[in-house]
Write an enzyme that holds these catalytic residues in place. Structure first.
Site, PDB file in Angstrom:
ATOM      1  N   LYS A   8      -1.323  -8.103  -4.010  1.00  0.00           N
ATOM      2  CA  LYS A   8      -2.213  -6.938  -3.987  1.00  0.00           C
ATOM      3  C   LYS A   8      -1.382  -5.657  -3.994  1.00  0.00           C
ATOM      4  CE  LYS A   8      -5.505  -4.423  -1.076  1.00  0.00           C
ATOM      5  NZ  LYS A   8      -6.102  -4.329   0.283  1.00  0.00           N
ATOM      6  N   HIS A  54       0.843  -1.196   0.000  1.00  0.00           N
ATOM      7  CA  HIS A  54       0.000   0.000   0.000  1.00  0.00           C
ATOM      8  C   HIS A  54       0.879   1.247   0.000  1.00  0.00           C
ATOM      9  CE1 HIS A  54      -2.532  -3.184   1.634  1.00  0.00           C
ATOM     10  NE2 HIS A  54      -3.576  -2.502   1.219  1.00  0.00           N
TER      11      HIS A  54
END
EC number: 4.2.1.10
Length: 226
Positions: free
Chosen positions: A147, A120
């Site tokens: 991700k 992230h």
């Protein structure tokens, strides 16, 4: 992996949500992400996971996000919590660059749990080369799904994330943009290979997150749901 629909919609819940939200409100969700760093309490945490499993009958993803990657608070005993909820989980999420990632990889293999290796960036969207470096690290570590979530500040960031998704459409990836300008990526990228998009019910867990009912409607309009 126990997802009936791909791309899948993951709804993000906290402990108090599990105790108060009826099953009907999760209609259209394929997966529940339990964000332990957003829980009010972490005592008897396995009880919350057991309740969620029984109440909603959906696959569970356990995430204990680090503060530096968007976690709401620091949870020092992350490994112990992951171990405690093994009987109820189908997925774990761990930051690719965290110290616990190698141990979680082995724990997931041993217990047949799908491991999402996440990255992230709440400041910007890195270059394609930098995103590839993150992806390569995740692959080297043996992550089942990688991700990547980055802050979208301008149009070209959306294009970068979409191009990255297209480039890896045959890999198991989740790619999304955060922030108001990143909303289109949460809708478009699942069409082109991003496996999961995240939706909220009450409190959003990341900027730009779309409400579950709206996401289900969008997926139906786009032909991603019957």
């Amino acid at each position: 992996m126990l997802l009936q629909n791909i791309p899948a919609i993951a709804v993000v819940l906290k402990d108090k949500d599990v105790l108060s939200i009826p099953k009907e409100e999760l209609k259209g969700a394929d997966l529940i992400e339990l964000r332990v760093d957003m829980f009010e309490k972490t005592e008897n945490i396995s009880d919350i996971f057991e309740t969620a499993k029984r109440k909603y009958n959906l696959p569970l993803l356990c995430t204990i996000r680090l503060p530096e990657e968007g976690g709401k608070r620091e949870i020092k005993n992350r490994v112990e919590i992951y171990q405690a909820v093994i009987p109820f989980c189908n997925f774990f999420d761990i930051e690719i660059f965290s110290n616990e990632a190698p141990f979680l990889r082995q724990l997931s293999i041993k217990n047949n749990i799908t491991l999402i290796g996440s990255y992230h960036n709440f400041i910007n969207t890195p270059s394609m080369e930098q995103l590839e470096e993150v992806f390569d690290r995740g692959k080297t570590m043996g992550m089942d799904i990688i991700k990547i979530a980055t802050m979208v500040n301008e149009k070209k960031d959306i294009e970068t994330l979409l191009y990255f998704t297209l480039r890896h459409k045959l890999d198991r990836i989740i790619v999304l943009g955060m922030g108001q300008k990143g909303i289109p990526s949460r809708i478009i990228n699942p069409v082109f290979g991003s496996m999961i998009t995240y939706a909220s019910l009450n409190e959003i867990s990341a900027p730009g997150q779309i409400h579950l009912k709206d996401m289900v409607h969008i997926f139906k309009v786009m032909g991603l749901r019957g």
